[in-house]
Write a protein that holds these residues in place. Structure first.
Motif: not given
Length: 106
Positions: A60-65, A74-79
């Motif tokens: 799974x992938x997620x990105x954040x600024x 939070x981004x890691x949880x989404x991924x």
């Protein structure tokens, strides 16, 4: 120091995790009748996070600024959620060799 503590937390929570720093640089301008107007320069920093599913066959992938510890978590949880949703529905499994677990001493 804060990043290494956050990364240590991430490593212990997920079967496999990868982080990639992203830097975007944009220039916006208008040219009208040979004159440059409205020059604007923007720079954005962020992180792309990859997390393997529990069965190891999906990423799974997620990105954040938001580069704060909480933003990365939070981004890691989404991924992780996206990886396990793919696993649940059997979408495009990957062999574990695609992102092997690093072994060694640093």
């Amino acid at each position: 120091m804060i990043f290494s503590e956050t990364f240590t937390q991430l490593k212990t929570r997920y079967p496999w995790i990868g982080l990639r720093k992203i830097k975007e640089h944009q220039f916006h301008f208008q040219a009208e009748i040979g004159k440059v107007k409205n020059l604007l320069e923007l720079q954005t920093d962020g992180v792309q996070i990859e997390v393997r599913s529990d069965d190891g066959h999906y990423i799974g992938y997620a990105s954040t600024s938001d580069l704060s510890p909480n933003g990365l978590l939070i981004a890691a949880q989404k991924a992780y959620l996206l990886a396990n949703l793919q696993s649940k529905y059997g979408l495009a499994p990957l062999p574990k060799s695609v992102r092997p677990i690093a072994q060694g001493r640093y």
